[in-house]
Design an enzyme around this catalytic site. Structure first.
Site, PDB file in Angstrom:
ATOM      1  N   ARG A 136       1.231   1.729  -3.602  1.00 34.55           N
ATOM      2  CA  ARG A 136      -0.015   2.194  -4.207  1.00 34.55           C
ATOM      3  C   ARG A 136      -0.209   3.680  -3.900  1.00 34.55           C
ATOM      4  NH1 ARG A 136       1.115  -1.819  -5.406  1.00 34.55           N
ATOM      5  NH2 ARG A 136       1.869  -0.443  -7.026  1.00 34.55           N
TER       6      ARG A 136
ATOM      7  N   SER B 247     -16.024  -3.312 -13.432  1.00 33.06           N
ATOM      8  CA  SER B 247     -16.485  -4.607 -13.969  1.00 33.06           C
ATOM      9  C   SER B 247     -17.650  -5.131 -13.134  1.00 33.06           C
ATOM     10  CB  SER B 247     -15.340  -5.626 -13.906  1.00 33.06           C
ATOM     11  OG  SER B 247     -15.010  -5.851 -12.536  1.00 33.06           O
TER      12      SER B 247
ATOM     13  N   HIS C  97     -14.328   1.825  -0.583  1.00 38.54           N
ATOM     14  CA  HIS C  97     -13.242   0.921  -0.175  1.00 38.54           C
ATOM     15  C   HIS C  97     -12.106   1.669   0.502  1.00 38.54           C
ATOM     16  CE1 HIS C  97     -14.795  -1.922  -3.540  1.00 38.54           C
ATOM     17  NE2 HIS C  97     -15.544  -1.957  -2.457  1.00 38.54           N
TER      18      HIS C  97
ATOM     19  N   TYR D 135       0.827  -1.222   0.000  1.00 34.95           N
ATOM     20  CA  TYR D 135       0.000   0.000   0.000  1.00 34.95           C
ATOM     21  C   TYR D 135       0.855   1.264   0.000  1.00 34.95           C
ATOM     22  CZ  TYR D 135      -4.235  -2.641   0.148  1.00 34.95           C
ATOM     23  OH  TYR D 135      -5.259  -3.485  -0.204  1.00 34.95           O
TER      24      TYR D 135
END
Ligand code: APR
Length: 228
Positions: free
Chosen positions: A56, A172, A104, A53
Site C-alpha cells: 500500500r 461511503s 486512520h 502495508y
C-alpha cells in the site's frame, strides 16, 4: 476567514490510481480488510500484514495528487481549510494542503507496535520484520486497524462543530466513528457531497449533491466557492 471543513475518503484518491474499499466487491487489493487490518491479523500473521502495508505504501508513494486534491489546496487562498481524511495516503499534503488530519493514520510513518503514540517518518517503502522502535518493539504501519482507537476523532469532531461550510468527498460513510462526524456539523451550515454514486441514506438528504467524480466535481465546487 470563513472555515471550510472537508471530510475525504478513498474516492478522492481513486483517480490517482489508489483502490477504494467498497467499490471492488469489498476486497482491498484482493484482501478482506479483516484479514489484514486488525490486531488479530497482526497476531496471526504479522508478515502478511507487513507485506500488505508495504505494498500500500509503495502504491501511495507512486501515486500522484489529482485535480481534486489540488483544488482543495487552492481553497486555502480564501478560507481557513481543515482536511479530515480517512485516507492513509499523503496526496492532500503533496497537493499543498497545509492542515490535514489523518483519522486512520498515514502510510508514510511507521509506528511502534507497543505504543501507538510513537511514530517515525519513513524514507523507503518497506518496514521489515526485525526493525524495532526505541522501546525495542516491532515497527508496523502507522494505520488505525479495525477495533483500534481513533485518537483524532475528538479533535475532528470539534473542528466540524466550527465549520462555516462542510464538504464530503469520496466516502461511503460506512465506517464509524468517521461516519459520525457529519452529525457534529451545525444544521444551518451548507453541506456539499461530491461522489459519482451518492449513497441513498436519508441523513445525506440535506446535502447539496454533486453527483460527479472528484476530479470534475471538486474543482467545479471550489470555483463556485472562490467566486470565480
Ligand atoms: N470520485 C469521487 N468519489 C468516488 C470515486 C471518484 N472517482 N470513485 C468512487 N467514489 C466513491 C464511492 O462511490 C464511495 O462512496 O468513494 C466512496 C468510497 O467508499 P469506500 O470504499 O467505503 O471508502 P471510505 O468511505 O474511505 O472507507 C472508509 O473504511 O475500510 C475502512 O479504514 C478504511 O478509511 C477506510 C474506511
Amino acid at each position: 476567514m470563513k472555515k471550510i471543513v472537508v471530510l475525504t475518503g478513498a474516492g478522492i484518491s481513486a483517480e490517482s490510481g489508489l483502490r477504494t474499499f467498497r467499490d471492488s466487491d469489498g476486497l482491498w487489493e484482493g484482501y478482506d480488510v479483516q484479514e489484514v487490518a486488525t490486531p488479530q491479523a497482526w497476531q496471526r500473521n504479522p508478515q502478511l500484514v507487513q507485506d500488505f502495508y508495504n505494498m500500500r505504501r509503495k502504491d501511495a508513494m507512486n501515486a500522484k495528487p489529482n485535480a481534486a486534491h489540488y483544488a482543495l489546496a487552492a481553497l486555502e487562498e480564501q478560507y481557513e481549510v481543515t482536511i479530515i481524511t480517512q485516507n492513509i495516503d499523503d496526496l492532500h499534503e503533496r497537493a499543498g494542503s497545509t492542515n490535514v488530519m489523518h483519522l486512520h493514520g498515514v502510510i508514510t510513518r511507521a509506528q511502534s507496535s507497543l505504543n501507538a503514540a510513537l511514530t517515525y517518518p519513513m524514507e523507503g517503502w518497506e518496514i521489515k520484520m526485525g526493525e524495532v522502535c526505541e522501546l525495542g518493539s516491532q515497527l508496523r504501519a502507522h494505520v488505525v486497524w479495525f477495533g483500534e482507537d481513533v485518537p483524532m476523532i475528538e479533535p475532528s469532531a470539534r473542528i466540524c462543530q466550527q465549520a462555516d461550510i462542510f464538504i464530503l468527498v469520496g466516502s461511503s460513510l460506512a465506517v464509524y466513528p468517521a461516519a459520525g462526524l457529519i452529525n457534529y456539523v451545525p444544521n444551518q451550515v451548507p453541506k456539499y457531497i461530491v461522489d459519482p454514486n451518492i449513497p441513498d441514506i436519508n441523513r445525506l438528504n440535506s446535502m447539496i449533491k454533486i453527483e460527479e467524480k472528484a476530479t470534475v466535481g471538486v474543482p467545479e465546487l471550489v470555483k463556485r466557492l472562490m467566486g470565480s
